[in-house]
Design a protein around this motif. Sequence first.
Motif, PDB file in Angstrom:
ATOM      1  N   UNK A 174       0.837  -1.187   0.000  1.00 18.61           N
ATOM      2  CA  UNK A 174       0.000   0.000   0.000  1.00 18.61           C
ATOM      3  C   UNK A 174       0.871   1.234   0.000  1.00 18.61           C
TER       4      UNK A 174
ATOM      5  N   UNK B 215       0.508   5.148   1.212  1.00 13.89           N
ATOM      6  CA  UNK B 215      -0.385   6.053   1.919  1.00 13.89           C
ATOM      7  C   UNK B 215       0.270   7.411   2.067  1.00 13.89           C
ATOM      8  N   UNK B 216      -0.489   8.412   1.792  1.00 15.79           N
ATOM      9  CA  UNK B 216      -0.023   9.783   1.961  1.00 15.79           C
ATOM     10  C   UNK B 216      -0.403  10.268   3.350  1.00 15.79           C
ATOM     11  N   UNK B 217       0.579  10.528   4.173  1.00 13.25           N
ATOM     12  CA  UNK B 217       0.312  11.002   5.524  1.00 13.25           C
ATOM     13  C   UNK B 217       0.506  12.506   5.629  1.00 13.25           C
TER      14      UNK B 217
ATOM     15  N   UNK C 163      -1.597  14.675   4.872  1.00  7.90           N
ATOM     16  CA  UNK C 163      -2.836  15.370   5.166  1.00  7.90           C
ATOM     17  C   UNK C 163      -3.661  15.674   3.940  1.00  7.90           C
ATOM     18  N   UNK C 164      -3.239  15.198   2.793  1.00  9.30           N
ATOM     19  CA  UNK C 164      -4.006  15.470   1.589  1.00  9.30           C
ATOM     20  C   UNK C 164      -5.269  14.623   1.522  1.00  9.30           C
ATOM     21  N   UNK C 165      -5.319  13.605   2.383  1.00  9.32           N
ATOM     22  CA  UNK C 165      -6.509  12.776   2.411  1.00  9.32           C
ATOM     23  C   UNK C 165      -6.473  11.619   1.439  1.00  9.32           C
ATOM     24  N   UNK C 166      -5.417  11.527   0.648  1.00 10.73           N
ATOM     25  CA  UNK C 166      -5.351  10.437  -0.311  1.00 10.73           C
ATOM     26  C   UNK C 166      -4.817   9.184   0.371  1.00 10.73           C
ATOM     27  N   UNK C 167      -5.446   8.109   0.091  1.00 12.46           N
ATOM     28  CA  UNK C 167      -5.018   6.828   0.627  1.00 12.46           C
ATOM     29  C   UNK C 167      -5.435   5.759  -0.358  1.00 12.46           C
TER      30      UNK C 167
ATOM     31  N   UNK D  37      -4.343   1.759  -2.236  1.00  7.97           N
ATOM     32  CA  UNK D  37      -3.466   0.627  -2.425  1.00  7.97           C
ATOM     33  C   UNK D  37      -2.786   0.755  -3.771  1.00  7.97           C
TER      34      UNK D  37
ATOM     35  N   UNK E   7      -7.914  -1.089  -2.735  1.00 11.04           N
ATOM     36  CA  UNK E   7      -8.038  -1.442  -1.331  1.00 11.04           C
ATOM     37  C   UNK E   7      -7.535  -2.827  -1.005  1.00 11.04           C
TER      38      UNK E   7
END
Lengths: 233, 225
Positions: free
Chosen positions: B130, B132-134, B136-140, B142, B147
Amino acid sequence: MSEEFTDPSDPDSDSGEFANLVLLGASLSESDFELMTAPTDLWDRIAAGVSLAEPTVLTQPTVLTQPTVLTQPTVLAEPTVLADRRNRGRRINSSRRIIVAAAAAVLILVVGAVGIRLVDSSRTSTELVASTTLDVLEGPATAQAKLLRSGNTELLVVTTENMPAAPAGSHYELWLVDPKVTSPQSLGPMTGSTEVLIPDSIDPAIYPVVDISLQQNGTHDHSGHSLLRGTLQ
Amino acid sequence: MTQNQGGDSLDKGAASNPGSGNELPSMEAVLDRPIELTLGHDDPGITAFVSGDDGALKEIYERHSSLVFSFCTRSLGAVRAADATQEVFLAAWKSRGRYRPESGSLPAWLMGIARFKVIDILRSDGRAPISVDLTGSGESRDEDGRGGNPTENAAISLTGERMLLAEAIKQLPDRAQEMVRLKFFEDLTQAQIAERCDLPLGTVKSDLRRSLVRLRLHLEGYQDV
């Protein structure tokens, strides 16, 4: 599927009530019935993990901090006796003091070493490996995290303050993340201060970043919506 | 939940069963009580487990560790199965306050936890990497943007459910096991089962129904964890 489970003309028909169960049952193979016995030492590992997870154990002083061995007065009291015999001569006194002190020192070292070994073998000692105060990215909550280790088991203790209830349909989740932020490892949902055993599959040295996110219920991947974050040091 | 419905159906089935009053032994007394035991309403071991008695955890482990360990072995391989099983029971202990006996059987709950542990481990292994953008852009998302690996996850889930069902079948009385196996594996009708077992059709209908209700109760909670 058998006809009596679908045949509406049969007054005793189950009318498909068990259709899914029958389908699942029909898919069973002999391997589904064959169970293996877990390794004999697995229960001991679980029991050790349960013990570590109990807060009462974490607050117990470690053996190394207990004074019973290192401050044992029986040997160190000897110089007092020697002091009463000063009339026998300063040189003799001095020699005896040196000998007794040396013996006491050796005894302390030996007993201390045995004590340390006992601590290691019993795995009851808990050490603080690293800690961090998490940076507030959003919201009113603050948090601190401590990484504790006992034997081969590691525990992450997170203390939060002012953490509001998660909005409806969402929850907070605790993560360990690698510095490059490519593969967050979930430690599970949380509502406030919590203690989590770190699975063997997660190495805090590789995933040193403690992260608390807001997640929509039913999601398993990190939402990208982090509220608090800090690096264990 | 369906256990209450199942219980109602059980009583109705017994009352309407023309064969239940004959001289042949009914399984009613045998099957009615184990349904409750399976769900933990009256099981002191499960009650003690939920209330935090660590001695009860060992009892739960001794009852269900083979099932959990075997599922982990089939899903992860022998090398990682022990660690995964350890994580399952520690997670169960930590989450014991969330277990509701009225919402499903304990083995189903344990296997539900095991299913997620297995999937998490496989994901952390990179089998479903996966990104994941942490920031804060809200994108997450896989890697495949969907998913995870739904096919693999579904297969793992199905394996656990099959093993759970197989374990429940083994706990049925011998005669009920035979009926259920004839139904599942040979797809016999109730009349054919009655003939094969040399039992009245009514007895087969009521006993088989009770067994299926019990098996279904045993599976409840697995998908809900």
